[in-house]
Design a protein around this motif. Sequence first.
Motif, PDB file in Angstrom:
ATOM      1  N   GLN A 171       0.830  -1.119   0.089  1.00 22.34           N
ATOM      2  CA  GLN A 171       0.022   0.038   0.055  1.00 22.34           C
ATOM      3  C   GLN A 171       0.844   1.243   0.103  1.00 22.34           C
ATOM      4  OE1 GLN A 171      -3.377   0.100  -0.698  1.00 22.34           O
ATOM      5  NE2 GLN A 171      -2.829   2.225  -0.991  1.00 22.34           N
ATOM      6  N   ASP A 226       0.778   4.107  -2.823  1.00 20.63           N
ATOM      7  CA  ASP A 226       0.627   5.410  -2.577  1.00 20.63           C
ATOM      8  C   ASP A 226       1.436   6.398  -3.119  1.00 20.63           C
ATOM      9  OD1 ASP A 226      -1.566   4.735  -0.733  1.00 20.63           O
ATOM     10  OD2 ASP A 226      -0.533   4.658   0.981  1.00 20.63           O
ATOM     11  N   TYR A 242       1.690  -8.763  -3.476  1.00 21.81           N
ATOM     12  CA  TYR A 242       0.677  -9.108  -2.365  1.00 21.81           C
ATOM     13  C   TYR A 242       1.218 -10.133  -1.585  1.00 21.81           C
ATOM     14  CZ  TYR A 242      -2.932 -11.552   0.037  1.00 21.81           C
ATOM     15  OH  TYR A 242      -3.981 -12.351   0.994  1.00 21.81           O
ATOM     16  N   ASP A 289       3.932  -8.853   0.524  1.00 21.97           N
ATOM     17  CA  ASP A 289       3.433  -7.884   1.532  1.00 21.97           C
ATOM     18  C   ASP A 289       3.198  -8.832   2.640  1.00 21.97           C
ATOM     19  OD1 ASP A 289       2.244  -5.219   2.074  1.00 21.97           O
ATOM     20  OD2 ASP A 289       0.664  -6.456   3.033  1.00 21.97           O
TER      21      ASP A 289
END
Length: 391
Positions: A182, A186, A351, A354
Amino acid sequence: MRNVFYFGLEPLKARYTYQLSKEWMPATFAPYEESGELKFVDVPGEFDPDQQIKVGAVLDAVGRGKFAMSQCSNFLDMLNRDEVKDGDIIFLQDYWTPGMDAIWYALDLYGIKVKVYAMLHAQSVDEYDFTWPMRNWMRHYELGLDKRMTGIFVGSTIHRDQLRQAGFEAPIHVVSLPLHLQMTLDKLPNFNRFNTRQNKIVYSSRLDKEKNPFFMLEVADKFLSMNPDYVWHVTTSGKTFKSMLPGVIEAMEALADKQPRFRLLSNLTKEAYYTELATAKIQFNSSLQDYVSWTVLESTAFGCDVVFPNFRSFPEFIPENRMYRAFDVNNAITVLHNSSTNLRASYDWAYISDIGRQMEAYIIANDITQEINVWHETEYCAHLLKGNNNE
Protein backbone atom coordinates in the motif's frame (compact mmCIF):
# COMPACT_ATOMS: atom_id res chain seq x y z
CA MET A 1 7.04 -4.95 26.67
CA ARG A 2 10.00 -6.34 24.77
CA ASN A 3 12.25 -4.06 22.75
CA VAL A 4 12.95 -4.74 19.09
CA PHE A 5 16.29 -3.09 18.37
CA TYR A 6 16.13 -2.55 14.62
CA PHE A 7 19.38 -2.19 12.67
CA GLY A 8 18.13 -0.71 9.42
CA LEU A 9 20.14 -0.06 6.29
CA GLU A 10 21.44 3.38 5.38
CA PRO A 11 18.24 5.32 4.63
CA LEU A 12 19.37 6.67 1.28
CA LYS A 13 16.51 8.10 -0.76
CA ALA A 14 18.34 7.13 -3.94
CA ARG A 15 17.99 3.46 -2.95
CA TYR A 16 15.10 1.28 -1.75
CA THR A 17 16.69 1.37 1.70
CA TYR A 18 14.95 4.58 2.78
CA GLN A 19 11.47 3.18 2.18
CA LEU A 20 12.44 -0.15 3.73
CA SER A 21 14.14 1.12 6.88
CA LYS A 22 12.24 4.35 7.59
CA GLU A 23 8.74 3.61 6.31
CA TRP A 24 7.93 -0.03 5.66
CA MET A 25 9.50 -1.76 8.67
CA PRO A 26 8.37 0.79 11.30
CA ALA A 27 4.85 0.41 9.89
CA THR A 28 5.19 -3.38 10.06
CA PHE A 29 5.83 -3.33 13.79
CA ALA A 30 3.43 -0.47 14.61
CA PRO A 31 0.43 -2.73 15.41
CA TYR A 32 2.51 -4.71 17.92
CA GLU A 33 3.68 -1.48 19.52
CA GLU A 34 0.10 -0.21 19.76
CA SER A 35 -0.98 -3.45 21.46
CA GLY A 36 1.84 -3.19 24.01
CA GLU A 37 3.65 -6.33 22.85
CA LEU A 38 6.77 -4.85 21.28
CA LYS A 39 8.58 -1.52 21.33
CA PHE A 40 10.26 -0.72 18.02
CA VAL A 41 13.65 0.94 18.62
CA ASP A 42 15.33 2.23 15.47
CA VAL A 43 19.06 2.03 16.24
CA PRO A 44 20.55 5.17 14.67
CA GLY A 45 23.68 5.28 12.55
CA GLU A 46 25.80 8.01 11.07
CA PHE A 47 25.69 8.43 7.30
CA ASP A 48 25.93 10.93 4.49
CA PRO A 49 22.45 11.35 2.91
CA ASP A 50 24.14 12.29 -0.36
CA GLN A 51 26.37 9.19 -0.35
CA GLN A 52 27.02 7.85 -3.84
CA ILE A 53 28.40 4.40 -4.53
CA LYS A 54 32.12 4.85 -5.13
CA VAL A 55 32.99 1.17 -4.75
CA GLY A 56 30.34 -1.43 -4.02
CA ALA A 57 27.21 -3.02 -5.41
CA VAL A 58 23.96 -2.42 -3.52
CA LEU A 59 25.52 0.17 -1.18
CA ASP A 60 28.89 1.87 -0.96
CA ALA A 61 31.47 -0.47 0.61
CA VAL A 62 32.89 2.17 2.96
CA GLY A 63 29.55 3.79 3.72
CA ARG A 64 27.98 0.43 4.62
CA GLY A 65 30.75 -0.38 7.09
CA LYS A 66 30.76 3.04 8.73
CA PHE A 67 26.98 3.14 9.11
CA ALA A 68 26.72 -0.37 10.57
CA MET A 69 29.58 0.15 13.01
CA SER A 70 28.11 3.44 14.21
CA GLN A 71 24.84 1.58 14.85
CA CYS A 72 26.76 -0.99 16.87
CA SER A 73 28.44 1.79 18.87
CA ASN A 74 25.05 3.39 19.59
CA PHE A 75 23.60 0.06 20.67
CA LEU A 76 26.51 -0.48 23.04
CA ASP A 77 25.70 2.91 24.58
CA MET A 78 22.13 1.69 25.10
CA LEU A 79 23.50 -1.45 26.72
CA ASN A 80 25.72 0.62 28.97
CA ARG A 81 22.68 2.70 30.02
CA ASP A 82 20.86 -0.52 31.01
CA GLU A 83 18.27 -0.11 28.23
CA VAL A 84 18.70 -3.71 27.01
CA LYS A 85 17.20 -6.59 28.98
CA ASP A 86 16.68 -10.34 28.82
CA GLY A 87 14.17 -11.31 26.16
CA ASP A 88 14.72 -8.26 23.99
CA ILE A 89 15.18 -8.69 20.25
CA ILE A 90 17.81 -7.59 17.75
CA PHE A 91 16.61 -7.43 14.15
CA LEU A 92 19.27 -6.91 11.50
CA GLN A 93 17.89 -5.68 8.20
CA ASP A 94 21.01 -7.08 6.57
CA TYR A 95 22.93 -10.15 7.67
CA TRP A 96 26.09 -8.26 6.72
CA THR A 97 26.22 -5.82 9.65
CA PRO A 98 29.89 -5.19 10.50
CA GLY A 99 30.63 -4.61 14.19
CA MET A 100 28.16 -7.10 15.68
CA ASP A 101 31.00 -9.12 17.24
CA ALA A 102 31.48 -6.33 19.78
CA ILE A 103 27.81 -6.63 20.73
CA TRP A 104 27.91 -10.41 21.18
CA TYR A 105 31.01 -10.00 23.36
CA ALA A 106 29.38 -7.36 25.57
CA LEU A 107 26.05 -9.20 25.84
CA ASP A 108 27.79 -12.39 26.93
CA LEU A 109 29.76 -10.55 29.61
CA TYR A 110 26.62 -8.74 30.80
CA GLY A 111 24.81 -12.07 30.87
CA ILE A 112 21.89 -10.70 28.85
CA LYS A 113 20.11 -13.13 26.56
CA VAL A 114 18.43 -11.63 23.50
CA LYS A 115 16.77 -13.11 20.45
CA VAL A 116 18.35 -12.29 17.10
CA TYR A 117 16.76 -12.17 13.65
CA ALA A 118 18.18 -11.06 10.32
CA MET A 119 17.17 -10.62 6.71
CA LEU A 120 19.74 -12.45 4.63
CA HIS A 121 19.77 -10.86 1.18
CA ALA A 122 22.54 -12.88 -0.46
CA GLN A 123 25.97 -13.63 1.11
CA SER A 124 28.70 -15.87 -0.29
CA VAL A 125 26.66 -19.02 -0.98
CA ASP A 126 25.99 -18.31 -4.65
CA GLU A 127 28.73 -18.42 -7.28
CA TYR A 128 27.18 -15.49 -9.15
CA ASP A 129 27.00 -13.16 -6.16
CA PHE A 130 29.71 -10.50 -5.84
CA THR A 131 30.64 -11.89 -2.39
CA TRP A 132 31.46 -15.35 -3.77
CA PRO A 133 35.19 -14.54 -4.18
CA MET A 134 35.21 -13.53 -0.49
CA ARG A 135 33.87 -16.87 0.74
CA ASN A 136 37.22 -18.13 2.07
CA TRP A 137 37.02 -15.63 4.92
CA MET A 138 33.38 -14.56 4.83
CA ARG A 139 31.93 -18.04 5.34
CA HIS A 140 33.46 -18.20 8.83
CA TYR A 141 31.72 -14.92 9.70
CA GLU A 142 28.43 -16.12 8.22
CA LEU A 143 28.39 -19.43 10.06
CA GLY A 144 29.53 -17.79 13.29
CA LEU A 145 26.63 -15.35 13.12
CA ASP A 146 24.29 -18.25 12.33
CA LYS A 147 25.03 -19.58 15.83
CA ARG A 148 23.47 -16.43 17.33
CA MET A 149 20.38 -16.48 15.13
CA THR A 150 16.88 -17.16 16.43
CA GLY A 151 15.59 -16.93 12.88
CA ILE A 152 16.72 -15.92 9.39
CA PHE A 153 14.51 -14.39 6.69
CA VAL A 154 15.25 -15.02 3.01
CA GLY A 155 13.45 -14.26 -0.24
CA SER A 156 13.29 -17.62 -1.99
CA THR A 157 13.41 -21.36 -1.44
CA ILE A 158 16.58 -21.88 -3.49
CA HIS A 159 18.38 -19.40 -1.23
CA ARG A 160 17.27 -21.31 1.86
CA ASP A 161 18.54 -24.52 0.28
CA GLN A 162 21.90 -22.93 -0.58
CA LEU A 163 22.30 -21.79 3.02
CA ARG A 164 21.54 -25.27 4.31
CA GLN A 165 24.12 -26.74 1.95
CA ALA A 166 26.66 -24.22 3.26
CA GLY A 167 26.07 -25.34 6.87
CA PHE A 168 23.52 -22.83 8.23
CA GLU A 169 21.51 -24.34 11.08
CA ALA A 170 19.14 -21.62 12.36
CA PRO A 171 15.45 -21.64 11.34
CA ILE A 172 15.11 -20.09 7.87
CA HIS A 173 11.81 -18.50 6.87
CA VAL A 174 11.13 -17.83 3.17
CA VAL A 175 9.25 -14.51 3.13
CA SER A 176 10.08 -12.94 -0.26
CA LEU A 177 11.28 -9.31 0.00
CA PRO A 178 9.58 -7.08 2.60
CA LEU A 179 7.61 -4.82 0.26
CA HIS A 180 4.85 -2.65 1.77
CA LEU A 181 2.35 -2.79 -1.06
CA GLN A 182 0.00 0.00 0.00
CA MET A 183 2.79 2.44 0.81
CA THR A 184 4.31 1.67 -2.59
CA LEU A 185 1.04 2.28 -4.43
CA ASP A 186 0.50 5.49 -2.46
CA LYS A 187 3.49 7.01 -4.27
CA LEU A 188 1.26 7.23 -7.38
CA PRO A 189 -2.22 8.05 -6.05
CA ASN A 190 -3.71 8.40 -9.55
CA PHE A 191 -2.34 5.10 -10.85
CA ASN A 192 -4.73 3.00 -12.94
CA ARG A 193 -3.34 -0.36 -14.01
CA PHE A 194 -5.75 -0.49 -16.95
CA ASN A 195 -4.46 2.69 -18.61
CA THR A 196 -3.04 2.28 -22.12
CA ARG A 197 0.66 1.50 -21.97
CA GLN A 198 3.46 2.84 -24.09
CA ASN A 199 5.53 0.60 -26.34
CA LYS A 200 8.29 0.70 -23.78
CA ILE A 201 10.66 -1.84 -22.21
CA VAL A 202 12.24 -0.90 -18.88
CA TYR A 203 15.44 -2.27 -17.39
CA SER A 204 16.04 -1.32 -13.75
CA SER A 205 18.65 -3.72 -12.40
CA ARG A 206 22.10 -2.70 -11.24
CA LEU A 207 24.78 -2.86 -13.91
CA ASP A 208 27.05 -5.23 -12.01
CA LYS A 209 28.33 -8.62 -13.06
CA GLU A 210 25.67 -10.72 -11.33
CA LYS A 211 22.95 -8.81 -13.23
CA ASN A 212 24.48 -9.75 -16.61
CA PRO A 213 24.13 -6.28 -18.19
CA PHE A 214 26.12 -7.06 -21.35
CA PHE A 215 23.46 -9.62 -22.21
CA MET A 216 20.76 -6.99 -21.68
CA LEU A 217 22.56 -4.64 -24.08
CA GLU A 218 22.71 -7.31 -26.77
CA VAL A 219 19.00 -8.08 -26.37
CA ALA A 220 18.05 -4.38 -26.37
CA ASP A 221 20.06 -3.64 -29.50
CA LYS A 222 18.55 -6.51 -31.46
CA PHE A 223 15.00 -6.03 -30.13
CA LEU A 224 14.92 -2.33 -31.02
CA SER A 225 16.23 -3.00 -34.52
CA MET A 226 13.38 -5.47 -35.01
CA ASN A 227 10.70 -3.26 -33.38
CA PRO A 228 10.97 0.33 -34.63
CA ASP A 229 7.90 1.45 -32.65
CA TYR A 230 9.45 0.55 -29.25
CA VAL A 231 11.75 2.38 -26.83
CA TRP A 232 13.99 0.80 -24.20
CA HIS A 233 14.65 2.74 -20.97
CA VAL A 234 17.45 1.92 -18.52
CA THR A 235 16.76 3.56 -15.16
CA THR A 236 18.64 4.41 -11.99
CA SER A 237 17.91 6.53 -8.94
CA GLY A 238 21.61 7.40 -8.73
CA LYS A 239 22.92 10.70 -10.04
CA THR A 240 24.90 8.74 -12.61
CA PHE A 241 25.11 5.11 -13.70
CA LYS A 242 27.69 3.08 -11.77
CA SER A 243 29.13 -0.42 -12.15
CA MET A 244 31.91 -2.59 -10.80
CA LEU A 245 31.97 -4.40 -14.15
CA PRO A 246 34.65 -2.91 -16.43
CA GLY A 247 33.43 -1.60 -19.76
CA VAL A 248 29.68 -1.89 -19.28
CA ILE A 249 28.99 1.82 -18.77
CA GLU A 250 30.95 2.64 -21.92
CA ALA A 251 29.13 -0.06 -23.88
CA MET A 252 25.76 1.19 -22.66
CA GLU A 253 26.55 4.80 -23.55
CA ALA A 254 27.77 3.68 -26.99
CA LEU A 255 24.48 1.90 -27.63
CA ALA A 256 22.56 5.02 -26.53
CA ASP A 257 24.59 7.09 -28.99
CA LYS A 258 23.93 4.62 -31.81
CA GLN A 259 20.28 3.91 -31.05
CA PRO A 260 18.17 6.97 -30.07
CA ARG A 261 15.34 4.75 -28.82
CA PHE A 262 17.68 3.26 -26.20
CA ARG A 263 17.50 5.86 -23.43
CA LEU A 264 19.36 6.25 -20.15
CA LEU A 265 17.35 7.78 -17.30
CA SER A 266 19.28 8.70 -14.14
CA ASN A 267 18.56 10.54 -10.89
CA LEU A 268 14.95 9.34 -10.85
CA THR A 269 12.80 9.94 -7.80
CA LYS A 270 10.66 7.04 -6.63
CA GLU A 271 7.63 8.75 -8.10
CA ALA A 272 9.37 9.18 -11.48
CA TYR A 273 10.57 5.57 -11.44
CA TYR A 274 7.14 4.24 -10.55
CA THR A 275 5.67 6.34 -13.36
CA GLU A 276 8.07 4.59 -15.74
CA LEU A 277 6.76 1.24 -14.52
CA ALA A 278 3.14 2.36 -14.64
CA THR A 279 3.46 3.35 -18.31
CA ALA A 280 5.74 0.56 -19.59
CA LYS A 281 4.72 -2.78 -21.06
CA ILE A 282 7.63 -4.95 -19.91
CA GLN A 283 10.31 -4.94 -17.22
CA PHE A 284 13.22 -6.93 -18.65
CA ASN A 285 15.66 -8.70 -16.36
CA SER A 286 18.87 -10.59 -17.12
CA SER A 287 20.11 -11.41 -13.62
CA LEU A 288 22.22 -14.45 -12.88
CA GLN A 289 21.89 -13.93 -9.13
CA ASP A 290 18.76 -12.48 -7.59
CA TYR A 291 16.50 -13.81 -4.88
CA VAL A 292 13.09 -12.56 -6.06
CA SER A 293 14.22 -9.00 -7.11
CA TRP A 294 12.70 -5.66 -6.13
CA THR A 295 12.25 -4.93 -9.84
CA VAL A 296 9.70 -7.72 -10.31
CA LEU A 297 7.69 -6.70 -7.24
CA GLU A 298 7.57 -2.97 -7.96
CA SER A 299 6.92 -3.51 -11.67
CA THR A 300 3.99 -5.84 -11.22
CA ALA A 301 2.59 -3.70 -8.39
CA PHE A 302 2.17 -1.00 -11.05
CA GLY A 303 0.77 -3.34 -13.69
CA CYS A 304 3.94 -3.77 -15.74
CA ASP A 305 4.46 -7.24 -17.20
CA VAL A 306 7.85 -8.96 -16.91
CA VAL A 307 10.32 -11.07 -18.85
CA PHE A 308 12.97 -12.81 -16.75
CA PRO A 309 15.55 -15.58 -17.27
CA ASN A 310 14.63 -19.13 -16.39
CA PHE A 311 17.35 -19.21 -13.77
CA ARG A 312 17.94 -19.51 -10.03
CA SER A 313 15.00 -18.22 -7.96
CA PHE A 314 12.74 -17.01 -10.76
CA PRO A 315 11.07 -20.33 -11.73
CA GLU A 316 9.63 -20.51 -8.20
CA PHE A 317 7.01 -17.88 -9.02
CA ILE A 318 7.32 -16.54 -12.58
CA PRO A 319 5.21 -18.34 -15.25
CA GLU A 320 7.09 -20.36 -17.82
CA ASN A 321 5.83 -18.19 -20.69
CA ARG A 322 7.42 -15.13 -19.09
CA MET A 323 10.88 -16.70 -18.86
CA TYR A 324 13.53 -17.17 -21.54
CA ARG A 325 16.43 -19.59 -21.68
CA ALA A 326 19.29 -17.99 -19.78
CA PHE A 327 22.09 -16.67 -22.04
CA ASP A 328 19.94 -17.13 -25.18
CA VAL A 329 19.48 -13.75 -26.91
CA ASN A 330 17.12 -14.98 -29.61
CA ASN A 331 14.89 -16.76 -27.12
CA ALA A 332 14.79 -13.66 -24.93
CA ILE A 333 13.61 -11.61 -27.91
CA THR A 334 10.97 -14.20 -28.75
CA VAL A 335 9.59 -14.14 -25.20
CA LEU A 336 9.69 -10.32 -25.20
CA HIS A 337 7.69 -10.24 -28.44
CA ASN A 338 5.14 -12.80 -27.25
CA SER A 339 4.70 -11.07 -23.90
CA SER A 340 4.41 -7.55 -25.30
CA THR A 341 1.62 -8.62 -27.66
CA ASN A 342 -0.27 -10.50 -24.95
CA LEU A 343 0.19 -8.51 -21.73
CA ARG A 344 -0.95 -9.80 -18.39
CA ALA A 345 -2.36 -7.01 -16.24
CA SER A 346 -2.09 -8.54 -12.81
CA TYR A 347 0.15 -10.79 -10.71
CA ASP A 348 -0.10 -11.45 -6.97
CA TRP A 349 3.64 -11.40 -6.19
CA ALA A 350 3.62 -7.98 -4.55
CA TYR A 351 0.67 -9.08 -2.40
CA ILE A 352 2.50 -12.27 -1.40
CA SER A 353 5.59 -10.23 -0.52
CA ASP A 354 3.43 -7.87 1.56
CA ILE A 355 2.20 -10.92 3.48
CA GLY A 356 5.82 -12.03 3.90
CA ARG A 357 6.78 -8.64 5.33
CA GLN A 358 4.00 -8.88 7.90
CA MET A 359 5.05 -12.44 8.73
CA GLU A 360 8.48 -11.20 9.79
CA ALA A 361 6.90 -9.20 12.63
CA TYR A 362 4.46 -12.03 13.40
CA ILE A 363 7.30 -14.56 13.70
CA ILE A 364 9.32 -12.23 15.93
CA ALA A 365 6.38 -11.25 18.16
CA ASN A 366 5.18 -14.83 18.61
CA ASP A 367 8.56 -16.57 18.87
CA ILE A 368 7.75 -18.84 15.92
CA THR A 369 10.47 -21.43 15.27
CA GLN A 370 8.62 -23.62 12.76
CA GLU A 371 9.85 -22.55 9.32
CA ILE A 372 7.34 -20.95 6.97
CA ASN A 373 7.43 -20.37 3.22
CA VAL A 374 5.18 -17.56 2.05
CA TRP A 375 5.44 -18.59 -1.63
CA HIS A 376 3.90 -21.99 -0.92
CA GLU A 377 1.86 -21.19 2.21
CA THR A 378 0.33 -17.84 1.32
CA GLU A 379 -3.19 -18.66 2.52
CA TYR A 380 -1.86 -20.19 5.73
CA CYS A 381 0.24 -17.09 6.43
CA ALA A 382 -2.72 -14.81 5.70
CA HIS A 383 -4.79 -16.90 8.13
CA LEU A 384 -2.16 -16.51 10.86
CA LEU A 385 -2.11 -12.77 10.36
CA LYS A 386 -5.88 -12.39 10.41
CA GLY A 387 -6.83 -10.84 13.73
CA ASN A 388 -3.20 -10.93 14.95
CA ASN A 389 -2.12 -7.31 14.70
CA ASN A 390 -2.10 -7.46 10.93
CA GLU A 391 -2.52 -4.18 9.06
